[in-house]
Structures are given as C-alpha cells and as structure tokens.
Design a protein around this motif. Structure first.
Motif, mmCIF file in Angstrom:
data_model
loop_
_atom_site.group_PDB
_atom_site.id
_atom_site.type_symbol
_atom_site.label_atom_id
_atom_site.label_comp_id
_atom_site.label_asym_id
_atom_site.label_seq_id
_atom_site.Cartn_x
_atom_site.Cartn_y
_atom_site.Cartn_z
ATOM 1 N N GLN A 61 41.688 48.849 40.373
ATOM 2 C CA GLN A 61 40.442 48.616 39.647
ATOM 3 C C GLN A 61 40.339 47.162 39.192
ATOM 4 O O GLN A 61 39.275 46.541 39.312
ATOM 5 C CB GLN A 61 40.354 49.544 38.442
ATOM 6 C CG GLN A 61 39.055 49.397 37.669
ATOM 7 C CD GLN A 61 38.994 50.294 36.459
ATOM 8 O OE1 GLN A 61 40.007 50.803 35.992
ATOM 9 N NE2 GLN A 61 37.804 50.505 35.935
ATOM 10 N N GLN A 62 41.422 46.597 38.705
ATOM 11 C CA GLN A 62 41.412 45.201 38.263
ATOM 12 C C GLN A 62 41.199 44.250 39.436
ATOM 13 O O GLN A 62 40.472 43.263 39.320
ATOM 14 C CB GLN A 62 42.697 44.887 37.512
ATOM 15 C CG GLN A 62 42.781 45.619 36.192
ATOM 16 C CD GLN A 62 44.155 45.554 35.556
ATOM 17 O OE1 GLN A 62 45.108 45.071 36.141
ATOM 18 N NE2 GLN A 62 44.258 46.070 34.341
ATOM 19 N N ILE A 63 41.802 44.544 40.567
ATOM 20 C CA ILE A 63 41.600 43.721 41.762
ATOM 21 C C ILE A 63 40.133 43.743 42.158
ATOM 22 O O ILE A 63 39.567 42.702 42.502
ATOM 23 C CB ILE A 63 42.498 44.195 42.924
ATOM 24 C CG1 ILE A 63 43.958 43.850 42.642
ATOM 25 C CG2 ILE A 63 42.054 43.561 44.245
ATOM 26 C CD1 ILE A 63 44.943 44.500 43.601
ATOM 27 N N PHE A 64 39.510 44.912 42.099
ATOM 28 C CA PHE A 64 38.094 45.008 42.453
ATOM 29 C C PHE A 64 37.266 44.006 41.660
ATOM 30 O O PHE A 64 36.475 43.253 42.220
ATOM 31 C CB PHE A 64 37.572 46.432 42.206
ATOM 32 C CG PHE A 64 36.076 46.525 42.292
ATOM 33 C CD1 PHE A 64 35.451 46.573 43.522
ATOM 34 C CD2 PHE A 64 35.296 46.527 41.143
ATOM 35 C CE1 PHE A 64 34.072 46.637 43.613
ATOM 36 C CE2 PHE A 64 33.914 46.586 41.228
ATOM 37 C CZ PHE A 64 33.300 46.642 42.461
ATOM 38 N N TRP A 65 37.437 43.982 40.348
ATOM 39 C CA TRP A 65 36.639 43.083 39.512
ATOM 40 C C TRP A 65 36.982 41.625 39.769
ATOM 41 O O TRP A 65 36.097 40.764 39.793
ATOM 42 C CB TRP A 65 36.811 43.435 38.038
ATOM 43 C CG TRP A 65 36.148 44.737 37.710
ATOM 44 C CD1 TRP A 65 36.754 45.918 37.400
ATOM 45 C CD2 TRP A 65 34.748 45.011 37.726
ATOM 46 N NE1 TRP A 65 35.827 46.898 37.216
ATOM 47 C CE2 TRP A 65 34.577 46.368 37.405
ATOM 48 C CE3 TRP A 65 33.606 44.244 37.980
ATOM 49 C CZ2 TRP A 65 33.316 46.971 37.330
ATOM 50 C CZ3 TRP A 65 32.355 44.842 37.887
ATOM 51 C CH2 TRP A 65 32.235 46.193 37.573
ATOM 52 N N LEU A 66 38.243 41.325 39.981
ATOM 53 C CA LEU A 66 38.643 39.931 40.158
ATOM 54 C C LEU A 66 38.289 39.382 41.534
ATOM 55 O O LEU A 66 38.195 38.168 41.707
ATOM 56 C CB LEU A 66 40.129 39.765 39.849
ATOM 57 C CG LEU A 66 40.444 39.967 38.361
ATOM 58 C CD1 LEU A 66 41.943 39.966 38.122
ATOM 59 C CD2 LEU A 66 39.758 38.925 37.502
ATOM 60 N N VAL A 67 38.045 40.249 42.488
ATOM 61 C CA VAL A 67 37.577 39.788 43.794
ATOM 62 C C VAL A 67 36.250 39.041 43.632
ATOM 63 O O VAL A 67 35.980 38.064 44.326
ATOM 64 C CB VAL A 67 37.445 40.966 44.782
ATOM 65 C CG1 VAL A 67 36.551 40.629 45.957
ATOM 66 C CG2 VAL A 67 38.822 41.394 45.280
ATOM 67 N N LEU A 68 35.445 39.475 42.679
ATOM 68 C CA LEU A 68 34.170 38.795 42.429
ATOM 69 C C LEU A 68 34.396 37.324 42.097
ATOM 70 O O LEU A 68 33.684 36.449 42.594
ATOM 71 C CB LEU A 68 33.417 39.487 41.296
ATOM 72 C CG LEU A 68 33.034 40.950 41.544
ATOM 73 C CD1 LEU A 68 32.409 41.548 40.298
ATOM 74 C CD2 LEU A 68 32.112 41.076 42.736
ATOM 75 N N ALA A 69 35.388 37.033 41.269
ATOM 76 C CA ALA A 69 35.677 35.640 40.912
ATOM 77 C C ALA A 69 36.221 34.869 42.113
ATOM 78 O O ALA A 69 35.935 33.679 42.263
ATOM 79 C CB ALA A 69 36.667 35.589 39.751
#
Length: 114
Positions: free
Chosen positions: A61-69
């Motif tokens: 889940q954290q990787i998903f959000w940080l992919v945006l950055a």
C-alpha cells in the motif's frame, strides 16, 4: 550469509539485465524496468524472512502511494534533456525534484497510510 549474498546477486543481476536490454531496445528495457520487480523481490524476501503477510500488505500500500511521487522523475528528466540540459544536470535536478515530491507526498499522507 549465503542467503544475503544470493539476495544481493539476484538484485544486481536484474539491474544489469535491464541496462543491457535497454542498450538494444529502450522500449524493452522500459517494459522490464517498469515491472515491479524490486517490490516483488522485497515481498518475497520479507515473506521468507518473517512470514508476515500484514507487513507485506502495508508495504504494498505504501509503495502504491509513493509511486506517484516517483513519476516526477519520469516527467522532468526527458523535459530537461529535451530543453538542452546536460544529462547529469538533468538527472540531478530530476532527483532533487523527485525528492521534493516524496517529501510532499509523505507529508500529505502522514497519518493516513499505515
């Protein structure tokens, strides 16, 4: 110790394969590089080391959000290169901007993502 050496070798081999394939075909290299291979390896290593599937779910889940950055890098690097910045300057500026994107996203998500 053998386990850690194997992990390092597998990870290093993937980086070399991607760079060698990209020399021959940037599209093929991009396809391989865009696969979440590093994430999958991290999931596997965590599972083998701990068996903790909840930790893997949180990481995913954290990787998903940080992919945006991380997308900041893939937008700014070609823009800077196409605007006559040298590769190293463009890369450095892209890394700085991407780092700022990560900081901003972490600040926005703080407390919202476990």
């Amino acid at each position: 110790m053998t386990y850690y050496i194997a992990r390092v070798l597998i990870s290093a081999i993937l980086i070399v394969v991607i760079s060698e394939v990209a020399k021959r075909s940037s599209l093929a290299g991009a396809v391989i590089a865009s696969l979440p291979v590093v994430s999958i390896l991290a999931f596997l290593w965590i599972y083998v080391d701990t068996g903790d599937v909840q930790r893997i779910a949180e990481l995913s889940q954290q990787i998903f959000w940080l992919v945006l950055a991380s997308l900041v890098l893939f937008v700014t690097l070609p823009l800077l290169i196409r605007n006559d910045y040298s590769f190293l300057v463009a890369l450095l500026l892209s890394i700085v901007l991407t780092s700022g994107g990560y900081l901003l996203l972490v600040w926005i998500l703080k407390g919202r993502v476990t």
